[in-house]
Design an enzyme around this catalytic site. Structure first.
Site, PDB file in Angstrom:
ATOM      1  N   SER A 224      -7.123   8.530  24.070  1.00  0.00           N
ATOM      2  CA  SER A 224      -7.119   8.734  25.519  1.00  0.00           C
ATOM      3  C   SER A 224      -6.209   7.733  26.219  1.00  0.00           C
ATOM      4  O   SER A 224      -5.028   7.640  25.888  1.00  0.00           O
ATOM      5  CB  SER A 224      -8.564   8.683  26.036  1.00  0.00           C
ATOM      6  OG  SER A 224      -8.665   9.246  27.312  1.00  0.00           O
TER       7      SER A 224
ATOM      8  N   ASP B  64      -8.348  20.628  24.822  1.00  0.00           N
ATOM      9  CA  ASP B  64      -8.676  19.355  25.463  1.00  0.00           C
ATOM     10  C   ASP B  64      -8.759  19.565  26.969  1.00  0.00           C
ATOM     11  O   ASP B  64      -7.762  19.903  27.616  1.00  0.00           O
ATOM     12  CB  ASP B  64      -7.596  18.326  25.114  1.00  0.00           C
ATOM     13  CG  ASP B  64      -7.937  16.917  25.571  1.00  0.00           C
ATOM     14  OD1 ASP B  64      -8.722  16.766  26.533  1.00  0.00           O
ATOM     15  OD2 ASP B  64      -7.395  15.976  24.982  1.00  0.00           O
TER      16      ASP B  64
ATOM     17  N   HIS C 106     -11.290  17.048  23.382  1.00  0.00           N
ATOM     18  CA  HIS C 106     -10.711  15.729  23.673  1.00  0.00           C
ATOM     19  C   HIS C 106     -11.183  14.648  22.706  1.00  0.00           C
ATOM     20  O   HIS C 106     -10.370  13.855  22.224  1.00  0.00           O
ATOM     21  CB  HIS C 106     -11.080  15.339  25.112  1.00  0.00           C
ATOM     22  CG  HIS C 106     -10.516  14.023  25.545  1.00  0.00           C
ATOM     23  ND1 HIS C 106      -9.159  13.794  25.654  1.00  0.00           N
ATOM     24  CD2 HIS C 106     -11.138  12.857  25.915  1.00  0.00           C
ATOM     25  CE1 HIS C 106      -8.962  12.553  26.074  1.00  0.00           C
ATOM     26  NE2 HIS C 106     -10.128  11.958  26.229  1.00  0.00           N
TER      27      HIS C 106
END
Length: 437
Positions: free
Chosen positions: A251, A344, A378
């Site tokens: 991330s 995602d 994600h």
């Protein structure tokens, strides 16, 4: 180690037998689960439960014994429950928060010195066990799932400005060096670093850069010198290979990992999982340069009826200063691996990975690898961890959509993890041994 549990069957005159091998293992190890001494073609439900702090997770699947009264999970299909078909590790990756848990609950190991304790039970018939605590069972056992392997050392780090935890494999080394980072939630999550060390790497994790110890409480400015100082310290250790570090990040951490690769020749390889390839949230500083961050676009937020948030479109990288926010990955001399899920819902990971690869191709570079996974979300974690489609982000105080379909996401986690290990062994470990697979 083979653990055998013999429990007098309730409602039956025979004894069922539950066999789990190995009963103690790392979380990325597969286990064999077999039930014996059932009646031929007997229907049963396998039920797995674990607790971590106040969090409760569980899964279940329906099976039918074969003509000899056996269920072999690695060979026989689940007929219902939280997954179907043949899946050796389905009871682990299909786990869900138990009924009554708060929305956005994510299973993360907070104390790697202890294992996940997974209680496995066999129930009579095909039943829905979610939320049920006192159902009769035929056999039960507890399985230990560890991030921290036997002999791995955990050392808190306070060196200069650097804050984090060092994990060292057993032995004298020298070990290949890896820096492990997560994203915008801050703090210090150690589980992936512990597992990497258990697979033979010297890992500095989770290199904290805000909301931990005496570091800034909020992410205002990100100073790349901090990460350079961390890399220099790690490479200076006598039991660590000194030629360069690997960096793995998820991330928000991805843009930092890529910036390190672009501007520091001490980075030997970088892995970016589900991240941006542009500077976000706060400007990035290195030497005499300040790299601007992409503008936040509030109207890009999408709220569901339940109040959950889709944040894929909150950054504008189509015009200045967003265009200038892209990391100059074309300057990187080391190999870079991008890991991205097509579903995602927190970052447009595939879009950003391809944008970075496009920059690299335009400069004649070939030092990139893209692992792109259909129906993956994600939070691509180490193997067999439960799929998390919704997670609470404590900085923003939102429940954010992560996306992904459970089985496909689980496959992405398993495939990417082993490729990441191989990637670091190839490009960071000069000893390049395969003995810790």
């Amino acid at each position: 180690m083979l653990q055998i549990v013999r429990i007098q069957c309730r409602k039956m005159s025979t004894q069922a037998r539950l066999l789990v091998s190995p009963a103690t293992a790392l979380v990325d190890d597969k286990v064999d689960i077999t039930v014996e001494r059932l009646a031929p073609r007997q229907p049963v439900t396998l039920h797995a439960r674990l607790s971590e702090g106040t969090a409760r997770f569980q899964s279940y699947a329906h099976y039918r014994a074969d003509d000899t009264g056996r269920v072999v999970v690695a060979k026989q299909p689940s007929l219902g429950g939280l997954y179907t078909d043949v899946d050796q590790m389905g009871l682990f990756w299909s786990m869900q928060p138990s009924p009554g848990q708060r929305p956005g609950l994510r299973l993360r190991k907070k104390d790697v010195s202890t294992p996940f304790l997974v209680d496995v039970r066999v129930h009579e018939g095909h039943v829905d066990v979610m939320g049920e605590e006192n159902l009769p069972w035929l056999a039960t056992t507890t399985v230990e799932r560890w991030y921290l392997g036997h002999g791995v050392k955990r050392v808190p780090v306070r060196e200069g400005r650097v804050r984090g935890t060092l994990f060292l494999p057993p032995g004298d080394g020298p070990f290949a060096a890896v820096i492990d980072m997560f994203g915008s939630t801050g703090g210090l999550a150690e589980y992936r670093a512990a597992l990497l060390a258990s697979r033979g790497f010297a890992v500095l994790r989770a290199l904290a850069f805000f909301a931990y110890d005496d570091l800034p409480k909020e992410m205002v400015n990100v100073d790349l010198h901090y990460f350079e100082e961390a890399a220099d310290w790690l490479l200076s250790l006598p039991n660590v290979q000194s030629h360069g570090v690997g960096v793995v990040a998820t991330s928000k951490g991805v843009e930092i990992a890529l910036s390190m690769a672009a501007h520091m020749d001490k980075v030997a390889a970088a892995v970016g999982i589900s991240g941006y390839t542009a500077v976000t949230a706060a400007p990035l500083r290195y030497k005499d340069t300040v790299f601007p961050c992409a503008p936040w676009v509030p109207e890009g937020l999408v709220f569901t009826e339940e109040g959950y948030v889709d944040v894929r479109n909150v950054l504008d990288t189509t015009k200045e200063p967003g265009i200038k926010a892209y990391v100059q990955v074309e300057k990187a001399q080391c190999p870079i691996m991008f890991v991205a899920g097509e579903d995602d819902l927190s970052t447009k990971a595939v879009f950003f990975a391809n944008q970075a690869i496009g920059r690299m191709k335009a400069h004649g570079k070939t030092n990139y690898t893209l692992l792109q996974y259909p129906k993956a979300g994600h939070l691509i974690e180490p193997p067999y961890m439960p799929h998390c489609a919704l997670y609470y982000h404590r900085v923003f105080d939102w429940c954010m959509l992560a996306g992904g379909e459970p089985r496909s996401h689980a496959a992405a986690q398993e495939d990417s993890w082993h490729k990441i290990l191989s990637f670091f062994r190839t490009h960071v470990d000069k000893n390049n041994t395969q003995s810790r697979l």
